[in-house]
Design a protein around this motif. Structure first.
Motif, PDB file in Angstrom:
ATOM      1  N   GLU A   1      -9.717  -7.858 -11.029  1.00 55.81           N
ATOM      2  CA  GLU A   1      -8.851  -6.837 -10.445  1.00 55.81           C
ATOM      3  C   GLU A   1      -9.043  -6.783  -8.930  1.00 55.81           C
ATOM      4  O   GLU A   1     -10.176  -6.784  -8.432  1.00 55.81           O
ATOM      5  CB  GLU A   1      -9.142  -5.473 -11.071  1.00 55.81           C
ATOM      6  CG  GLU A   1      -8.093  -4.431 -10.755  1.00 55.81           C
ATOM      7  CD  GLU A   1      -8.061  -3.317 -11.776  1.00 55.81           C
ATOM      8  OE1 GLU A   1      -8.005  -2.148 -11.346  1.00 55.81           O
ATOM      9  OE2 GLU A   1      -8.083  -3.616 -12.989  1.00 55.81           O
TER      10      GLU A   1
ATOM     11  N   SER B   1      -2.712  -5.401   1.477  1.00 57.65           N
ATOM     12  CA  SER B   1      -2.086  -4.718   0.338  1.00 57.65           C
ATOM     13  C   SER B   1      -0.840  -5.411  -0.205  1.00 57.65           C
ATOM     14  O   SER B   1      -0.320  -5.003  -1.249  1.00 57.65           O
ATOM     15  CB  SER B   1      -1.707  -3.285   0.747  1.00 57.65           C
ATOM     16  OG  SER B   1      -0.704  -3.299   1.751  1.00 57.65           O
TER      17      SER B   1
ATOM     18  N   ALA C   1      -7.991  -1.687  -4.682  1.00 61.70           N
ATOM     19  CA  ALA C   1      -6.846  -0.797  -4.469  1.00 61.70           C
ATOM     20  C   ALA C   1      -6.558  -0.678  -2.974  1.00 61.70           C
ATOM     21  O   ALA C   1      -7.468  -0.462  -2.180  1.00 61.70           O
ATOM     22  CB  ALA C   1      -7.130   0.572  -5.067  1.00 61.70           C
TER      23      ALA C   1
ATOM     24  N   GLU D   1      -3.415   0.673   0.011  1.00 64.49           N
ATOM     25  CA  GLU D   1      -2.205   1.441   0.263  1.00 64.49           C
ATOM     26  C   GLU D   1      -1.538   0.926   1.531  1.00 64.49           C
ATOM     27  O   GLU D   1      -2.116   0.151   2.291  1.00 64.49           O
ATOM     28  CB  GLU D   1      -2.540   2.935   0.404  1.00 64.49           C
ATOM     29  CG  GLU D   1      -3.140   3.568  -0.846  1.00 64.49           C
ATOM     30  CD  GLU D   1      -2.189   3.586  -2.026  1.00 64.49           C
ATOM     31  OE1 GLU D   1      -0.957   3.608  -1.792  1.00 64.49           O
ATOM     32  OE2 GLU D   1      -2.663   3.574  -3.170  1.00 64.49           O
TER      33      GLU D   1
ATOM     34  N   TRP E   1       6.650  -2.293  -5.945  1.00 58.40           N
ATOM     35  CA  TRP E   1       5.885  -3.450  -6.441  1.00 58.40           C
ATOM     36  C   TRP E   1       6.439  -4.772  -5.894  1.00 58.40           C
ATOM     37  O   TRP E   1       5.685  -5.699  -5.622  1.00 58.40           O
ATOM     38  CB  TRP E   1       5.848  -3.463  -7.969  1.00 58.40           C
ATOM     39  CG  TRP E   1       7.070  -4.025  -8.636  1.00 58.40           C
ATOM     40  CD1 TRP E   1       8.210  -3.350  -8.959  1.00 58.40           C
ATOM     41  CD2 TRP E   1       7.267  -5.370  -9.050  1.00 58.40           C
ATOM     42  NE1 TRP E   1       9.108  -4.188  -9.544  1.00 58.40           N
ATOM     43  CE2 TRP E   1       8.552  -5.441  -9.625  1.00 58.40           C
ATOM     44  CE3 TRP E   1       6.491  -6.525  -9.007  1.00 58.40           C
ATOM     45  CZ2 TRP E   1       9.087  -6.625 -10.139  1.00 58.40           C
ATOM     46  CZ3 TRP E   1       7.016  -7.704  -9.517  1.00 58.40           C
ATOM     47  CH2 TRP E   1       8.297  -7.744 -10.075  1.00 58.40           C
TER      48      TRP E   1
ATOM     49  N   THR F   1      -0.432  -3.015  -5.819  1.00 56.06           N
ATOM     50  CA  THR F   1      -0.896  -1.844  -6.559  1.00 56.06           C
ATOM     51  C   THR F   1       0.266  -0.965  -7.017  1.00 56.06           C
ATOM     52  O   THR F   1       0.049   0.056  -7.653  1.00 56.06           O
ATOM     53  CB  THR F   1      -1.857  -0.995  -5.708  1.00 56.06           C
ATOM     54  OG1 THR F   1      -1.228  -0.698  -4.463  1.00 56.06           O
ATOM     55  CG2 THR F   1      -3.156  -1.743  -5.448  1.00 56.06           C
TER      56      THR F   1
ATOM     57  N   ALA G   1       0.363  -1.930 -12.695  1.00 54.27           N
ATOM     58  CA  ALA G   1       0.516  -2.743 -11.495  1.00 54.27           C
ATOM     59  C   ALA G   1       0.031  -4.166 -11.769  1.00 54.27           C
ATOM     60  O   ALA G   1      -0.882  -4.394 -12.568  1.00 54.27           O
ATOM     61  CB  ALA G   1      -0.285  -2.133 -10.346  1.00 54.27           C
TER      62      ALA G   1
ATOM     63  N   ASN H   1      -2.084  -6.413 -10.499  1.00 57.31           N
ATOM     64  CA  ASN H   1      -3.162  -6.346  -9.518  1.00 57.31           C
ATOM     65  C   ASN H   1      -4.400  -7.136  -9.933  1.00 57.31           C
ATOM     66  O   ASN H   1      -5.532  -6.766  -9.609  1.00 57.31           O
ATOM     67  CB  ASN H   1      -3.541  -4.885  -9.257  1.00 57.31           C
ATOM     68  CG  ASN H   1      -4.080  -4.183 -10.503  1.00 57.31           C
ATOM     69  OD1 ASN H   1      -3.950  -4.676 -11.615  1.00 57.31           O
ATOM     70  ND2 ASN H   1      -4.678  -3.025 -10.303  1.00 57.31           N
TER      71      ASN H   1
END
Length: 212
Positions: free
Chosen positions: A140, A151, A143, A145, A192, A186, A131, A133
């Motif tokens: 980084e 997101s 994470a 969703e 993506w 992510t 990913a 990210n």
């Protein structure tokens, strides 16, 4: 054997910089300069990809304006090269049209330089190795969703790099009733670049890609 012996027997030089890709070489552009896509060791030099720290809403200005934001962040983080934003204002500005074909690997910033995809074809393929990210500093992102402000990144772009019908009217509208296509940073697969439609009034980051 020496380069001279190799030349005598095969007609090509046995050294990096001969201009001929030989066994053990991923590239050979005939030179030994760094930063031109082929390293002094005849390896393919990577291109960086990252998520912007800056944010835009659906009224993004011009594609050149957003490219400049990518470039500024790359320079501030010490990343080399020229950067374009992964945004489709129209069919002509879509990455599948605007990005030059090449076979160099895309990696994320950071000491480990993890691989995202190989070549433009790999970037436009249904899935990536990793990913996208990280920001330009190689940090980084957390994470996330779902389809939320936290997101997503603005793209206006299908996973194949072509313009999506929902692109905030060419990224000129921040109206809450106008939709733009957003990707999930992510995501390594279909989400993506094209994950969900989102109100263009929202401010989101965007992807930046070094050009070959």
């Amino acid at each position: 054997s020496s380069a001279t012996d190799a030349s005598a027997s095969s007609g090509v030089s046995g050294t990096c910089g001969s201009g001929v890709v030989e066994p053990g070489e991923a590239s050979d552009d005939g030179g030994v300069e760094a930063g031109d896509g082929c390293s002094p060791e005849c390896a393919m030099e990577p291109l960086y990809a990252f998520v912007s720290a800056g944010r835009i809403n659906g009224n993004a200005g011009t594609i050149a304006d957003v490219d400049a934001k990518c470039q500024s962040e790359a320079v501030a983080s010490g990343l080399p090269g020229t950067y374009y934003a992964w945004l489709s204002f129209d069919a002509e500005s879509a990455p599948a049209v605007r990005f030059a074909p090449h076979g160099r690997p895309y990696v994320l910033p950071g000491p480990d330089m993890p691989l995202v995809a190989v070549g433009l074809a790999g970037l436009l393929s249904p899935s990536h190795d990793r990913a996208i990210n990280r920001d330009a500093d190689g940090v980084e992102l957390p994470a996330q969703e779902g389809c939320t402000v936290a997101s997503l990144v603005w793209t206006g772009t299908n996973n194949d790099g072509k313009v999506h019908n929902d692109n905030c009217s060419g990224f000129i509208s921040a109206d809450v009733d106008v939709k733009g296509r957003a990707g999930r940073y992510t995501g390594t697969g279909s989400g993506w670049s094209s994950n969900c439609g989102f109100d263009c009034s929202n401010s989101l980051p965007f992807y930046c890609f070094q050009q070959p």
